[in-house]
Design a protein around this motif. Structure first.
Motif, PDB file in Angstrom:
ATOM      1  N   GLU A  70      43.768   8.998  -7.441  1.00 32.37           N
ATOM      2  CA  GLU A  70      43.465   7.648  -6.947  1.00 32.37           C
ATOM      3  C   GLU A  70      43.204   7.662  -5.447  1.00 32.37           C
ATOM      4  OE1 GLU A  70      46.307   4.684  -8.095  1.00 32.37           O
ATOM      5  OE2 GLU A  70      44.934   3.055  -7.529  1.00 32.37           O
ATOM      6  N   ASN A  71      43.984   8.467  -4.723  1.00 29.34           N
ATOM      7  CA  ASN A  71      43.798   8.547  -3.277  1.00 29.34           C
ATOM      8  C   ASN A  71      42.432   9.138  -2.918  1.00 29.34           C
ATOM      9  OD1 ASN A  71      44.851   8.226  -0.578  1.00 29.34           O
ATOM     10  ND2 ASN A  71      44.910  10.473  -0.506  1.00 29.34           N
ATOM     11  N   VAL A  72      42.028  10.175  -3.626  1.00 32.55           N
ATOM     12  CA  VAL A  72      40.706  10.781  -3.378  1.00 32.55           C
ATOM     13  C   VAL A  72      39.597   9.769  -3.648  1.00 32.55           C
ATOM     14  CG1 VAL A  72      39.036  12.460  -4.306  1.00 32.55           C
ATOM     15  CG2 VAL A  72      41.384  13.176  -3.775  1.00 32.55           C
ATOM     16  N   LEU A  73      39.749   9.014  -4.739  1.00 33.99           N
ATOM     17  CA  LEU A  73      38.662   8.117  -5.142  1.00 33.99           C
ATOM     18  C   LEU A  73      38.654   6.807  -4.360  1.00 33.99           C
ATOM     19  CD1 LEU A  73      38.716   8.539  -9.046  1.00 33.99           C
ATOM     20  CD2 LEU A  73      37.380   9.826  -7.354  1.00 33.99           C
ATOM     21  N   PHE A  74      39.860   6.242  -4.146  1.00 29.23           N
ATOM     22  CA  PHE A  74      39.914   4.876  -3.612  1.00 29.23           C
ATOM     23  C   PHE A  74      40.893   4.697  -2.453  1.00 29.23           C
ATOM     24  CE2 PHE A  74      38.765   4.467  -8.159  1.00 29.23           C
ATOM     25  CZ  PHE A  74      37.510   3.911  -8.012  1.00 29.23           C
ATOM     26  N   GLY A  75      41.403   5.798  -1.905  1.00 31.90           N
ATOM     27  CA  GLY A  75      42.324   5.699  -0.773  1.00 31.90           C
ATOM     28  C   GLY A  75      41.604   5.308   0.503  1.00 31.90           C
ATOM     29  N   GLU A  98      45.737   5.285 -19.812  1.00 29.77           N
ATOM     30  CA  GLU A  98      45.568   3.981 -19.185  1.00 29.77           C
ATOM     31  C   GLU A  98      45.066   4.118 -17.746  1.00 29.77           C
ATOM     32  OE1 GLU A  98      45.648   1.150 -20.610  1.00 29.77           O
ATOM     33  OE2 GLU A  98      45.198   0.098 -18.736  1.00 29.77           O
ATOM     34  N   PHE A  99      45.587   5.107 -17.023  1.00 28.88           N
ATOM     35  CA  PHE A  99      45.125   5.365 -15.652  1.00 28.88           C
ATOM     36  C   PHE A  99      43.642   5.741 -15.658  1.00 28.88           C
ATOM     37  CE2 PHE A  99      44.160   8.436 -12.288  1.00 28.88           C
ATOM     38  CZ  PHE A  99      44.520   7.717 -11.155  1.00 28.88           C
ATOM     39  N   ALA A 100      43.227   6.587 -16.611  1.00 30.46           N
ATOM     40  CA  ALA A 100      41.817   6.988 -16.690  1.00 30.46           C
ATOM     41  C   ALA A 100      40.929   5.771 -16.926  1.00 30.46           C
ATOM     42  CB  ALA A 100      41.627   8.030 -17.801  1.00 30.46           C
ATOM     43  N   ARG A 101      41.377   4.878 -17.796  1.00 30.34           N
ATOM     44  CA  ARG A 101      40.581   3.673 -18.072  1.00 30.34           C
ATOM     45  C   ARG A 101      40.434   2.812 -16.816  1.00 30.34           C
ATOM     46  NH1 ARG A 101      42.995   4.317 -23.303  1.00 30.34           N
ATOM     47  NH2 ARG A 101      44.904   3.231 -22.710  1.00 30.34           N
ATOM     48  N   THR A 102      41.533   2.692 -16.061  1.00 28.53           N
ATOM     49  CA  THR A 102      41.491   1.898 -14.829  1.00 28.53           C
ATOM     50  C   THR A 102      40.536   2.517 -13.810  1.00 28.53           C
ATOM     51  OG1 THR A 102      43.772   1.232 -15.195  1.00 28.53           O
ATOM     52  CG2 THR A 102      42.923   0.940 -12.967  1.00 28.53           C
ATOM     53  N   MET A 103      40.612   3.852 -13.649  1.00 30.00           N
ATOM     54  CA  MET A 103      39.725   4.514 -12.683  1.00 30.00           C
ATOM     55  C   MET A 103      38.260   4.323 -13.078  1.00 30.00           C
ATOM     56  SD  MET A 103      41.469   5.818 -10.212  1.00 30.00           S
ATOM     57  CE  MET A 103      42.569   4.398 -10.411  1.00 30.00           C
ATOM     58  N   ALA A 104      37.987   4.460 -14.391  1.00 26.71           N
ATOM     59  CA  ALA A 104      36.599   4.325 -14.857  1.00 26.71           C
ATOM     60  C   ALA A 104      36.076   2.933 -14.544  1.00 26.71           C
ATOM     61  CB  ALA A 104      36.525   4.606 -16.363  1.00 26.71           C
ATOM     62  N   TYR A 114      32.089   7.743 -14.493  1.00 23.69           N
ATOM     63  CA  TYR A 114      33.398   8.407 -14.513  1.00 23.69           C
ATOM     64  C   TYR A 114      33.530   9.165 -15.830  1.00 23.69           C
ATOM     65  CZ  TYR A 114      38.561   8.830 -14.236  1.00 23.69           C
ATOM     66  OH  TYR A 114      39.862   9.274 -14.175  1.00 23.69           O
ATOM     67  N   LEU A 115      33.734  10.463 -15.749  1.00 22.71           N
ATOM     68  CA  LEU A 115      34.020  11.231 -16.958  1.00 22.71           C
ATOM     69  C   LEU A 115      35.490  11.633 -16.932  1.00 22.71           C
ATOM     70  CD1 LEU A 115      32.358  12.229 -19.459  1.00 22.71           C
ATOM     71  CD2 LEU A 115      32.423  14.493 -18.393  1.00 22.71           C
ATOM     72  N   ASP A 116      36.213  11.168 -17.932  1.00 25.07           N
ATOM     73  CA  ASP A 116      37.626  11.528 -18.129  1.00 25.07           C
ATOM     74  C   ASP A 116      37.597  12.961 -18.670  1.00 25.07           C
ATOM     75  OD1 ASP A 116      40.381  11.411 -18.630  1.00 25.07           O
ATOM     76  OD2 ASP A 116      40.129  10.315 -20.516  1.00 25.07           O
ATOM     77  N   ALA A 117      37.981  13.944 -17.822  1.00 27.03           N
ATOM     78  CA  ALA A 117      37.669  15.335 -18.158  1.00 27.03           C
ATOM     79  C   ALA A 117      38.792  16.311 -17.848  1.00 27.03           C
ATOM     80  CB  ALA A 117      36.398  15.742 -17.408  1.00 27.03           C
ATOM     81  N   LEU A 159      35.142  13.489 -26.921  1.00 25.52           N
ATOM     82  CA  LEU A 159      36.201  12.804 -27.661  1.00 25.52           C
ATOM     83  C   LEU A 159      36.030  11.299 -27.746  1.00 25.52           C
ATOM     84  CD1 LEU A 159      39.097  15.028 -26.346  1.00 25.52           C
ATOM     85  CD2 LEU A 159      38.164  15.003 -28.659  1.00 25.52           C
ATOM     86  N   GLY A 160      34.945  10.789 -27.215  1.00 27.48           N
ATOM     87  CA  GLY A 160      34.737   9.352 -27.342  1.00 27.48           C
ATOM     88  C   GLY A 160      33.912   8.822 -26.193  1.00 27.48           C
ATOM     89  N   THR A 161      33.531   7.571 -26.322  1.00 27.58           N
ATOM     90  CA  THR A 161      32.591   6.974 -25.384  1.00 27.58           C
ATOM     91  C   THR A 161      33.289   6.180 -24.287  1.00 27.58           C
ATOM     92  OG1 THR A 161      32.404   5.084 -26.843  1.00 27.58           O
ATOM     93  CG2 THR A 161      30.761   6.829 -27.109  1.00 27.58           C
ATOM     94  N   ALA A 162      34.607   6.270 -24.236  1.00 30.28           N
ATOM     95  CA  ALA A 162      35.328   5.561 -23.178  1.00 30.28           C
ATOM     96  C   ALA A 162      36.369   6.482 -22.552  1.00 30.28           C
ATOM     97  CB  ALA A 162      36.007   4.314 -23.745  1.00 30.28           C
ATOM     98  N   ALA A 163      36.560   6.344 -21.247  1.00 29.37           N
ATOM     99  CA  ALA A 163      37.616   7.079 -20.566  1.00 29.37           C
ATOM    100  C   ALA A 163      38.953   6.787 -21.245  1.00 29.37           C
ATOM    101  CB  ALA A 163      37.665   6.695 -19.099  1.00 29.37           C
ATOM    102  N   GLY A 164      39.845   7.767 -21.259  1.00 26.89           N
ATOM    103  CA  GLY A 164      41.161   7.601 -21.867  1.00 26.89           C
ATOM    104  C   GLY A 164      41.358   8.547 -23.039  1.00 26.89           C
ATOM    105  N   ALA A 165      40.324   8.710 -23.853  1.00 30.44           N
ATOM    106  CA  ALA A 165      40.462   9.567 -25.038  1.00 30.44           C
ATOM    107  C   ALA A 165      40.648  11.031 -24.640  1.00 30.44           C
ATOM    108  CB  ALA A 165      39.248   9.406 -25.948  1.00 30.44           C
ATOM    109  N   GLY A 166      39.943  11.453 -23.598  1.00 32.89           N
ATOM    110  CA  GLY A 166      40.119  12.824 -23.115  1.00 32.89           C
ATOM    111  C   GLY A 166      41.538  13.052 -22.622  1.00 32.89           C
ATOM    112  N   SER A 167      42.036  12.121 -21.820  1.00 31.11           N
ATOM    113  CA  SER A 167      43.399  12.250 -21.302  1.00 31.11           C
ATOM    114  C   SER A 167      44.444  12.180 -22.409  1.00 31.11           C
ATOM    115  CB  SER A 167      43.671  11.157 -20.264  1.00 31.11           C
ATOM    116  OG  SER A 167      42.972  11.464 -19.065  1.00 31.11           O
ATOM    117  N   ALA A 168      44.176  11.385 -23.443  1.00 29.55           N
ATOM    118  CA  ALA A 168      45.118  11.306 -24.570  1.00 29.55           C
ATOM    119  C   ALA A 168      45.227  12.662 -25.255  1.00 29.55           C
ATOM    120  CB  ALA A 168      44.665  10.231 -25.565  1.00 29.55           C
ATOM    121  N   MET A 169      44.077  13.290 -25.519  1.00 29.02           N
ATOM    122  CA  MET A 169      44.114  14.603 -26.189  1.00 29.02           C
ATOM    123  C   MET A 169      44.772  15.644 -25.292  1.00 29.02           C
ATOM    124  SD  MET A 169      43.456  16.119 -29.062  1.00 29.02           S
ATOM    125  CE  MET A 169      42.093  15.407 -30.005  1.00 29.02           C
TER     126      MET A 169
END
Lengths: 296, 296
Positions: A70-75, A98-104, A114-117, A159-169
């Protein structure tokens, strides 16, 4: 493509070097200036992050956790507001879905993709450009990141078309990986109390139903008494802590993960945080009065 | 050779049938007379255990636990006092190493050989004569048991010249196998709370560092919703209980095993003891309010 590699630890450095090798222009950044200088000497481009942010096609963020991401992206000096529309953030730290979804969604406000990767595979595969990536995001994010993915990954799980699924796996995989390392240590030291030495354990268990990928990868470190940190103890209080945070928010009870986390915390408390994660065996050995291979 | 197969459960029946196929004369015995009759119809020899004990070359004991093993060998109708010198007991139940040592030494008092020979591999491999056996015992015991081992096993790990080492390795393997089944269930249901469905879990995790032999074997049961007991929940409170008994006697702390045991006990308490051990996932699902595949 113009790429910023932010975070040049053992994973990030190898990924940045793989991107360079693939012909991309890569700026490397790290809080440790020695790593930054090393990457410049290895062929990295020159320039401050503030100056080059606007020209980036992609920013690969390989930092420790959600707060650093978060600091790198929005600090205060966050890059997303400076990045151009259609450029992509490749977010590789292990974080909560949830954090990945918020960042996206905050990136989308700046028209940045944003790619949750989150990544898997270890430092050697990172250096070889052969990581596994558990990725999710919209079609545009995958398309924008593709040249970079091709440079750093052998396998991209889409793993899906929305951020979050990558982080879940990734969280699912870390739960298993952490538990299996600690269970290997528990079983190996338990065996030692019954006269099963480390070499015999390694001769037999990999051929039996009790084996795991992590057992076969990490148990030899204990047998050799070599705790050179290929992946350190300190990873696990962090990653299993993330798993348990997610679990708590979902009212999910994860008692085996909880037990494994305690063992890694005990290892860190013994001052073993910087050793290879197989050193969790020392927690068991100390408790049981065992001498491990290589210990005097 | 003349063989008694004592215990005709899913493992013992297959082993007895494999011994028959190899040309041995095999008497089958079980507390369940239907199993005994079935084995006779399949080619088993006729006669009471008391009558034939004196003519046996080998007795293969495939019962549930140490108490049943001791009863078969040394109970009111125990066979060891009737067996001839140089004949061999193949003891296949999962027991504590100390128990195996005691049995071997009591057999020796009757000049009967004892091979500590816990088995691994499941009912299918038992039926095919392709089990793994974690064996220990003196040279004479191995030699006397060899024709029978050849008939029932694909792999015989020779773990030492004294009873106990085989049982120790079996306990190590069961610790890992039980923990890995419960960890698989924990990870799979945790993933479901984050939108990772069972099929996606199965597509990804077996290719990642979080995989285990048990995960790849048992997770498909959950994905299919098929809890036909290939190996039942009830095995684990027993086998992990043995592991923890051994651990306690060695002042060894095994928190991950303890956590896994609690989950299997919870499954048994839910009435799932006779289902496939992958049904431990239902403990997690109930706690988290999840619906598993195949559940309405």
């Amino acid at each position: 493509m113009q790429v910023a590699a932010i975070g040049l630890g053992s994973m990030g450095y190898g990924m940045a070097a793989s991107a360079l090798r693939a012909g991309h222009t890569v700026w490397g950044f790290d809080v440790n200036s020695a790593q930054k200088d090393k990457f410049r000497a290895d062929g990295g481009a020159d320039g401050s992050l503030a100056d080059i942010a606007g020209s980036l096609d992609a920013a690969m963020v390989v930092v420790l956790n959600a707060a650093q991401t978060e600091n790198v992206l929005f600090g205060d000096n966050g890059i997303v507001p400076k990045m151009k529309p259609g450029s992509v953030v490749l977010a590789c730290a292990t974080v909560a879905p949830e954090f990945a979804r918020t960042m996206a969604s905050r990136c989308a406000e700046s028209s940045v993709l944003y790619l949750d990767a989150p990544i898997s595979g270890g430092a050697t595969k990172a250096a070889e450009g052969r990581l596994s990536i558990m990725a999710s995001g919209n079609t545009e994010s995958f398309a924008a990141a593709r040249p970079l993915l091709d440079a750093i990954a052998e396998t991209v799980f889409e793993l899906g078309t929305a951020a979050g699924a990558g982080s879940a796996m990734k969280a699912v995989n870390q739960l298993l990986a952490g538990v299996h390392i600690a269970a290997m240590a528990e079983a190996m030291t338990f065996g030692m109390t019954q006269g099963v030495d480390a070499e015999t354990f390694l001769d037999v268990i990999p051929k039996c139903a009790g084996t795991s990928w992590m057992l076969e990868n990490r148990a030899p470190h204990i047998a050799k008494g070599d705790y050179t940190p290929l992946s350190s103890v300190n990873i696990w209080p962090k990653d299993l802590g993330i798993v348990l945070d997610i679990a708590r928010n979902a009212d999910f009870n994860a008692p085996i993960t909880t037990a494994a986390l305690q063992q890694f915390k005990a290892a860190a408390d013994m001052g073993l945080g910087g050793e290879d994660d197989a050193a969790v065996a020392k927690v068991y050995a100390r408790g049981a009065g065992l001498t491990l291979p290589g210990e005097s």
